[in-house]
Write a protein that holds these residues in place. Structure first.
Motif, PDB file in Angstrom:
ATOM      1  N   SER A   1      -6.932  -7.876  -2.199  1.00 14.92           N
ATOM      2  CA  SER A   1      -6.490  -7.701  -0.822  1.00 14.92           C
ATOM      3  C   SER A   1      -6.518  -9.038  -0.083  1.00 14.92           C
ATOM      4  O   SER A   1      -5.597  -9.351   0.654  1.00 14.92           O
ATOM      5  CB  SER A   1      -7.346  -6.659  -0.105  1.00 14.92           C
ATOM      6  OG  SER A   1      -8.685  -7.040  -0.143  1.00 14.92           O
TER       7      SER A   1
ATOM      8  N   SER B   1      -7.215  -3.012   3.982  1.00 14.20           N
ATOM      9  CA  SER B   1      -6.914  -2.776   2.574  1.00 14.20           C
ATOM     10  C   SER B   1      -8.202  -2.634   1.773  1.00 14.20           C
ATOM     11  O   SER B   1      -8.238  -1.945   0.754  1.00 14.20           O
ATOM     12  CB  SER B   1      -6.041  -3.891   2.006  1.00 14.20           C
ATOM     13  OG  SER B   1      -6.624  -5.125   2.256  1.00 14.20           O
TER      14      SER B   1
ATOM     15  N   PHE C   1       0.531  -2.507   0.420  1.00 14.32           N
ATOM     16  CA  PHE C   1       0.067  -2.364   1.796  1.00 14.32           C
ATOM     17  C   PHE C   1      -0.066  -3.717   2.484  1.00 14.32           C
ATOM     18  O   PHE C   1       0.438  -3.920   3.587  1.00 14.32           O
ATOM     19  CB  PHE C   1      -1.286  -1.628   1.820  1.00 14.32           C
ATOM     20  CG  PHE C   1      -1.951  -1.649   3.162  1.00 14.32           C
ATOM     21  CD1 PHE C   1      -1.481  -0.831   4.181  1.00 14.32           C
ATOM     22  CD2 PHE C   1      -3.003  -2.515   3.422  1.00 14.32           C
ATOM     23  CE1 PHE C   1      -2.069  -0.861   5.434  1.00 14.32           C
ATOM     24  CE2 PHE C   1      -3.591  -2.545   4.675  1.00 14.32           C
ATOM     25  CZ  PHE C   1      -3.122  -1.721   5.679  1.00 14.32           C
ATOM     26  N   THR C   2      -0.732  -4.678   1.815  1.00 10.28           N
ATOM     27  CA  THR C   2      -0.935  -5.983   2.464  1.00 10.28           C
ATOM     28  C   THR C   2       0.391  -6.664   2.741  1.00 10.28           C
ATOM     29  O   THR C   2       0.583  -7.263   3.800  1.00 10.28           O
ATOM     30  CB  THR C   2      -1.807  -6.915   1.602  1.00 10.28           C
ATOM     31  OG1 THR C   2      -1.168  -7.074   0.351  1.00 10.28           O
ATOM     32  CG2 THR C   2      -3.191  -6.373   1.405  1.00 10.28           C
TER      33      THR C   2
ATOM     34  N   ILE D   1      -2.518  -1.458  -2.974  1.00 10.69           N
ATOM     35  CA  ILE D   1      -3.134  -2.458  -2.089  1.00 10.69           C
ATOM     36  C   ILE D   1      -2.178  -3.632  -1.865  1.00 10.69           C
ATOM     37  O   ILE D   1      -1.967  -4.073  -0.733  1.00 10.69           O
ATOM     38  CB  ILE D   1      -4.475  -2.952  -2.673  1.00 10.69           C
ATOM     39  CG1 ILE D   1      -5.523  -1.854  -2.500  1.00 10.69           C
ATOM     40  CG2 ILE D   1      -4.931  -4.226  -1.986  1.00 10.69           C
ATOM     41  CD1 ILE D   1      -6.765  -2.088  -3.275  1.00 10.69           C
TER      42      ILE D   1
ATOM     43  N   THR E   1      -2.944 -10.930   0.825  1.00 12.89           N
ATOM     44  CA  THR E   1      -2.682 -11.031   2.267  1.00 12.89           C
ATOM     45  C   THR E   1      -2.538 -12.494   2.669  1.00 12.89           C
ATOM     46  O   THR E   1      -1.564 -12.887   3.311  1.00 12.89           O
ATOM     47  CB  THR E   1      -3.828 -10.409   3.091  1.00 12.89           C
ATOM     48  OG1 THR E   1      -4.094  -9.121   2.563  1.00 12.89           O
ATOM     49  CG2 THR E   1      -3.450 -10.277   4.542  1.00 12.89           C
TER      50      THR E   1
END
Lengths: 59, 826
Positions: free
Chosen positions: B483, B772, B811-812, B808, B487
């Motif tokens: 994460s 996350s 999502f990030t 994950i 990110t």
């Protein structure tokens, strides 16, 4: 059924060959510059003596 | 050369050819420019390059991109590169030589478009001794192979300079401390890990689907197990070696870093799998092991993204010239700066940097210290004065006697400050590492408790081992690592798209903690080489304005350049200029036929008497004035006012709205104080006349006494110490390929107004990492629930891991893109 073993070995061998090709290409610097070749390929090879006749525009 | 310009005689029919735009460089140019082959050229330099290209039949250059050329450096002089032929320098600059063929890899900062690539790769047409030249555009480098016997290195450098692409060489190149930016090893590691992961996955398929249990299947399963083991060994020993190294280094320093739990997980998974294979009790978890390593390496590959062509780590050596002219008797010898001795006499030309503290031998010099002190206006020095390293001469060449060696000069002392040896990147402080410390301990405790319960209470050793491994596997801290790496990696790309270039992911994390912003003035919040110029006085006729422009064009003084710029619309006169005189620190003078035109200080132009001028100067310090007199009759003056960057007010306001403290540290004298006080708010923190070490000390005081996280925005060498000392040092540059001091982030001058948005985005990044992490925690808890119960089969574990990873990463990526769109939109 021993064909299975031959197949496994063959498939691993092929995969290894590709890995070798990848390593070779990295070593030769194929991944050092991922931009310039894409521009270079668009240039015209103009070896004629009259550069003025060239009218192609590359944008 | 003068004749070329004057070939356009008065009354010459200047045809309507692409007016106001130079055919070569695209700069706006006036009517009276050089015309050739129905093309207009803004200056002699541009025409020269065109001519050179025409002779070598390389005019295709102009067909690729319109007006993409670069006007060659006007301060270039013959012999500038002579030092390259010195054997010492030569061997260090050459990348390779076998006596016949030699190779150099030169950095060309001015390379900017596809035309540049094309032209630089046609060098062999200019000189047949060039065998090949290959451009690496992202790094802005050209590798030239040439016949060393036929062309000297200095000739090669001169050739490239003559077509506008001057190679950049610094003392660093001579010192031989070139850092290889692109590390191919990382690519090998990703490739090998991917290969092993794919094959292990394939060989594990029969296991996932519980194939039959007859004798042949058994032997097949056995073979696959051993093959998997063989494939995992290079992954563990080679691909994952960086994790081991970093964990070991941390352990030696007596702390646990983010790599430590990963290493524990990898080792325990590997030894359990090894045990299962050897005893024939199970298939092992090699798929998870190789998969985890592969995904982690991919994540780091993106995170470690470096911007080729942008340099973050520069010390004074990057700014110094490689060689200067040393005068021995009457001969001028180019000598490497490192070989300069005290009492050597050196010759410094216009716009050249003074490499060492020295004493002025010429009657007068006008030194521009803007890069060192932030002082905007050049200062006048007289014979016998000490001149410090880092200044630039503006005006005619001067002679200097060296007092101190380069390495002992005033300027280089700054680099000896301890803040330059301090590392800002402290892995342990990163968010992921901090959360991870508790996380991995908890996971280890849960896994051990589960193991103990199964082993001692239920007396079931087999389930105990499986439960322990699956616990570690499912709750592996990798999710957390992913994460933050993904990110931050994505944020770096988003920042880069908006012309703001963080040095690494850690810089983004530190940016999110900033509460104080300190600005430098000159060049940072003011616009370099741009100012408001207004003429005040009697209205000048077109002819008079033309004369003023022609006269001002002759001088390289910053004020003259600004005056010329303000007269861009004026067509330079056709009347020849004669008897040109430049008096350093006073002004310039020239004769146009019978008219004398003077430009410069009030005294020089005879505008007012001394007292009045002094009073005027005291009244408005932040204006510079250039007085004009024609035939000794004062005509008025040009008022030159510094221009601030656009939206400066709004930017500072927004910073205040978000609760940031702001300060201004300027090396300049207190000019524009009222305006700046207005912009920076009522309790303005404005500090002027700050020396480089004052700035450094100021930042350190803010950090220590007020416990503030300081962001320093600067541009020049004078800010280098402060940038280094601050938590996040941001260098402002109007051309990111220009030379900026060592820093954590480089921001394009036009994007400075978005600084609050960038800080905001970095803060959002931290929130995304936390969110996350929560997602991966849900997976982990769910997985753990089954793992503790000993019900989790390897299939489920193998499926759960990639699914959680992919969700994950997804999502990030989505969350950071959405945040960037929202924050950076306005």
């Amino acid at each position: 059924m021993s064909a299975m073993f031959v197949m496994i070995i063959a498939s691993l061998g092929i995969a290894l060959a590709f890995l070798g090709a990848f390593i070779w290409s990295v070593r030769k610097g194929h991944y050092d510059d991922d931009y310039t070749p894409s521009v270079r390929i668009l240039f015209d090879d103009n070896n004629s003596d009259t550069a003025k006749t060239n009218t192609t525009d590359i944008h | 050369m003068e004749q070329d310009i004057n070939t356009i005689a008065p009354g010459d029919p200047v045809v309507n050819i692409a007016k106001n735009k130079c055919y070569h460089c695209g700069e706006a140019c006036a009517q009276d420019t050089i015309t050739a082959d129905e093309h207009a050229f803004c200056c002699e330099g541009c025409y020269h390059v065109y001519d050179l290209l025409k002779v070598t039949e390389l005019c295709d250059y102009y067909a690729i991109d319109d007006s993409a050329g670069i006007s060659p450096d006007k301060s270039f002089y013959a012999g500038k590169f002579d030092y390259l032929d010195l054997p010492d320098v030569n061997t260090k600059i050459l990348e390779f030589t076998d006596g016949n063929l030699s190779q150099v890899n030169w950095y060309i900062p001015k390379m900017h478009c596809s035309s540049c690539i094309w032209l630089l790769e046609q060098l062999y047409k200019f000189n047949p001794a060039v065998r090949s030249s290959v451009v690496n555009f992202p790094e802005k480098k050209v590798r030239i192979t040439f016949e060393a016997e036929k062309v000297k290195l200095s000739e090669l450098a001169t050739l490239i300079s003559s077509i506008g692409y001057e190679p950049y060489m610094s003392l660093n190149d001579i010192a031989g401390e070139q850092v290889k930016k692109w590390n191919r090893k990382r690519l090998y590691k990703v490739g090998i890990a991917g290969f092993c992961f794919g094959n292990v996955m394939m060989l594990s398929f029969p296991e996932y689907f519980h194939l039959g249990k007859d004798a042949f299947d058994e032997s097949l399963r056995n073979t696959f197990g051993w093959l998997n083991l063989a494939l995992s060994i290079p992954v563990l020993l080679y691909c994952a070696s960086d994790f081991f190294k970093s964990a070991w280094a941390a352990l030696k320093g007596k702390y646990l870093n983010i790599d430590a739990p990963i290493v524990i997980a990898l080792v325990s998974i590997f030894s359990l799998s090894l045990y299962q294979i050897i005893t024939g009790t199970g298939p092992g978890y090699f798929d998870s092991l190789t998969g985890a390593v592969f995904f982690m390496l991919t994540g780091r590959f993106f995170q470690d993204k470096t911007y080729a062509g942008i340099s973050f780590d520069r010390d004074y050596r990057s700014y110094f010239p490689v060689a200067v002219s040393v005068l021995t008797g009457k001969a001028e010898i180019r000598t490497p700066v490192t070989d300069l001795k005290t009492s050597d006499i050196i010759l410094i030309r216009n716009a050249e940097l003074i490499p060492a503290d020295s004493v002025l031998l010429s009657p007068e010099a006008l030194i521009d210290y803007s890069f060192v002190s932030g002082e905007a206006e050049p200062v006048r020095r007289k014979k016998g004065d000490t001149i410090y390293a880092g200044g630039k001469q503006t005006g005619p060449a001067i002679e200097l006697e060296i007092v101190r060696k380069v390495s002992q000069s005033y300027l280089t002392q700054l680099w000896n400050n301890e803040s330059f040896s301090k590392q800002k990147e402290d892995q342990n402080q990163m968010l992921a590492a901090r959360i991870n410390r508790y996380f991995s301990v908890i996971v280890l405790i849960i896994a051990s408790l589960t193991f103990a319960a199964w082993y001692f209470i239920y007396k079931n050793p087999e389930t105990a081992f499986r439960a322990f491994t699956t616990c570690l596997l499912v709750a592996c801290p990798c999710g957390l690592l992913f994460s933050s790496t993904f990110t931050n990696g994505n944020l770096m790309a988003l920042f880069g798209k908006n012309q703001c270039y963080p040095k690494n992911a850690d810089a983004i994390e530190r940016l999110s903690k900033i509460d104080t912003v300190v600005f430098d003035k000159t060049g940072t919040i003011t616009r370099p080489d741009d100012a408001e110029v207004v003429f005040i006085g009697s209205k000048l006729t077109d002819h008079e304005r033309a004369m003023v422009k022609t006269l001002a064009t002759q001088s390289s003084h910053p004020l003259s350049r600004l005056v010329v710029k303000s007269l861009a619309q004026v067509h330079s006169g056709t009347q020849a200029l004669s008897h040109y005189i430049e008096a350093s620190g006073s002004g310039i003078k020239g004769l146009f036929g019978s008219h004398t035109v003077k430009l410069g200080s009030a005294v020089w132009a005879g505008a007012q008497n001394d007292r009045e001028a002094a009073m005027d100067a005291a009244h408005d310090q932040h204006f510079s004035r250039v007085y004009v007199s024609i035939d000794d009759i004062s005509a008025g003056y040009f008022l030159v006012k510094i221009k601030y960057r656009e939206n400066l007010h709004k930017t500072i306001d927004r910073l205040h709205d978000h609760g940031f403290n702001t300060y201004l540290l300027s090396g300049d004298k207190p000019t524009d104080q009222e305006y700046l006080a207005y912009i920076f708010g009522n309790n303005a923190h404005l500090y002027f006349k700050q020396k480089p070490e004052d700035k450094l000390a100021f930042i350190a005081a803010l950090q220590e006494k007020m416990h503030q996280n300081v962001l320093m925005v600067g541009d020049g060498l004078n800010d280098a110490g402060a940038l280094q000392q601050s938590n996040v040092g941001v260098a402002v540059s109007d051309d990111i390929n220009n030379f900026t001091p060592s820093c954590d982030m480089i921001i394009d001058g036009k994007q400075l107004s978005r600084l609050p948005a960038f800080i905001n985005l970095a803060r959002h990044g931290q929130k995304i990492i936390k969110a996350s992490f929560a997602i991966s925690l849900i997976y982990n808890i769910g997985g753990l629930f089954f793992a503790i119960g000993g019900q989790l089969s390897p299939v489920l574990a193998a499926i759960l891991m990639p699914v959680s990873l992919i969700s994950i990463v997804g999502f990030t990526t989505i969350a950071s893109n959405v945040a960037a769109n929202r924050i950076l939109k306005n």
